[in-house]
Design a protein around this motif. Structure first.
Motif, mmCIF file in Angstrom:
data_model
loop_
_atom_site.group_PDB
_atom_site.id
_atom_site.type_symbol
_atom_site.label_atom_id
_atom_site.label_comp_id
_atom_site.label_asym_id
_atom_site.label_seq_id
_atom_site.Cartn_x
_atom_site.Cartn_y
_atom_site.Cartn_z
ATOM 1 N N GLU A 1 -23.872 -76.409 -70.080
ATOM 2 C CA GLU A 1 -24.573 -75.788 -71.205
ATOM 3 C C GLU A 1 -23.630 -75.437 -72.350
ATOM 4 O O GLU A 1 -24.067 -75.253 -73.481
ATOM 5 N N ALA A 2 -22.324 -75.398 -72.049
ATOM 6 C CA ALA A 2 -21.349 -74.974 -73.060
ATOM 7 C C ALA A 2 -20.726 -76.128 -73.835
ATOM 8 O O ALA A 2 -20.341 -75.968 -74.997
ATOM 9 N N ALA B 1 -31.118 -82.306 -66.845
ATOM 10 C CA ALA B 1 -30.519 -82.328 -68.181
ATOM 11 C C ALA B 1 -31.022 -83.552 -68.936
ATOM 12 O O ALA B 1 -31.024 -84.664 -68.389
ATOM 13 N N PRO B 2 -31.454 -83.402 -70.184
ATOM 14 C CA PRO B 2 -32.054 -84.526 -70.912
ATOM 15 C C PRO B 2 -31.074 -85.634 -71.295
ATOM 16 O O PRO B 2 -31.477 -86.763 -71.524
ATOM 17 N N HIS B 3 -29.772 -85.318 -71.367
ATOM 18 C CA HIS B 3 -28.779 -86.313 -71.798
ATOM 19 C C HIS B 3 -27.728 -86.500 -70.697
ATOM 20 O O HIS B 3 -26.535 -86.292 -70.911
ATOM 21 N N LEU B 4 -28.195 -86.904 -69.540
ATOM 22 C CA LEU B 4 -27.332 -87.094 -68.372
ATOM 23 C C LEU B 4 -27.163 -88.576 -68.078
ATOM 24 O O LEU B 4 -28.131 -89.346 -68.112
ATOM 25 N N THR C 1 -30.489 -78.279 -72.670
ATOM 26 C CA THR C 1 -29.225 -78.401 -73.391
ATOM 27 C C THR C 1 -29.198 -79.730 -74.129
ATOM 28 O O THR C 1 -29.742 -80.727 -73.654
ATOM 29 N N SER C 2 -28.589 -79.733 -75.288
ATOM 30 C CA SER C 2 -28.456 -80.965 -76.055
ATOM 31 C C SER C 2 -27.141 -81.667 -75.763
ATOM 32 O O SER C 2 -26.865 -82.732 -76.319
#
Length: 212
Positions: free
Chosen positions: A103-104, A121-124, A3-4
């Motif tokens: 994800e939303a 998650a890549p942006h946590l 997810t971005s």
């Protein structure tokens, strides 16, 4: 987890103002805020009563313990559960709701092991909020309209429950600096200014404007 979305998780000592700080962060960033709302999401996703999740919310679980409820069969004759639900099962449903929410939208999650559940998650960014115990007790006294002795017991027992729950499911130490990206004492600057500093920290990490 692919997810971005930017995801902020906020662990907190009871009475530290962590939820209030998380609320301010969500407002200033324009992110979706999830706290007890996760219980409703988990109930909807699983088809179970929200009360089941409320009863076990951030409580220590035992993987071999089962709770018997008067429920219909779930998943048919060969379904996964037949009138028996373990705390691990409830945690699984809640985890799935957390992942779906992340994800939303860009999100701020409060507690419930969200930092561990979303660890891939890549942006946590995981935060932990503490405060001086005297201030924590005073906040609980004001919120619950109880005396100092009762508030001190609530603070101590609340921390113990959260620590046991977190450590059981994550294998990490609750409240220890190495378990998070940043730990902050809200007593130093107060709730609003602590939220300001954290917002700037998030802005620096993700280059996200923090609009008031």
């Amino acid at each position: 987890m692919n997810t971005s979305n930017i995801i902020i998780t906020v662990g907190r000592q009871l009475g530290s103002g962590g939820r209030e700080i998380a609320t301010l962060l969500a407002q200033r960033l324009g992110y979706k805020m999830y706290d007890s709302e996760l219980l409703n999401l988990a109930a909807k996703e699983s088809g179970l009563c929200e009360r089941l999740f409320e009863r076990n919310d951030e409580q220590k679980a035992f993987s071999k313990s089962f709770f018997r409820y008067n429920l219909p069969l779930i998943g048919g004759e060969h379904g996964m559960f037949q009138n028996e639900l373990s705390q691990d099962t409830l945690f699984k449903f809640q985890s799935e709701a957390i992942i779906k929410a992340a994800e939303a939208n860009h999100c701020v999650f409060v507690g419930r092991c969200a930092d561990y559940i979303l660890r891939d998650a890549p942006h946590l960014l995981s935060l932990f909020v503490t405060a001086n115990v005297e201030e924590r007790i005073q906040r609980v006294m004001q919120r619950l309209q109880c005396d100092e002795k009762k508030a001190a017991t609530i603070v101590r027992e609340g921390d113990e429950r959260r620590a046991a729950y977190y450590e059981f499911y994550t294998g990490k130490a609750w409240g220890l600096g190495s378990s998070y990206d940043l730990c902050v004492n809200s007593s130093v600057l107060g709730i609003a200014d602590t939220a300001d500093i954290l917002c700037q920290f998030i802005k620096a990490k993700f280059s996200k404007p923090c609009d008031e």
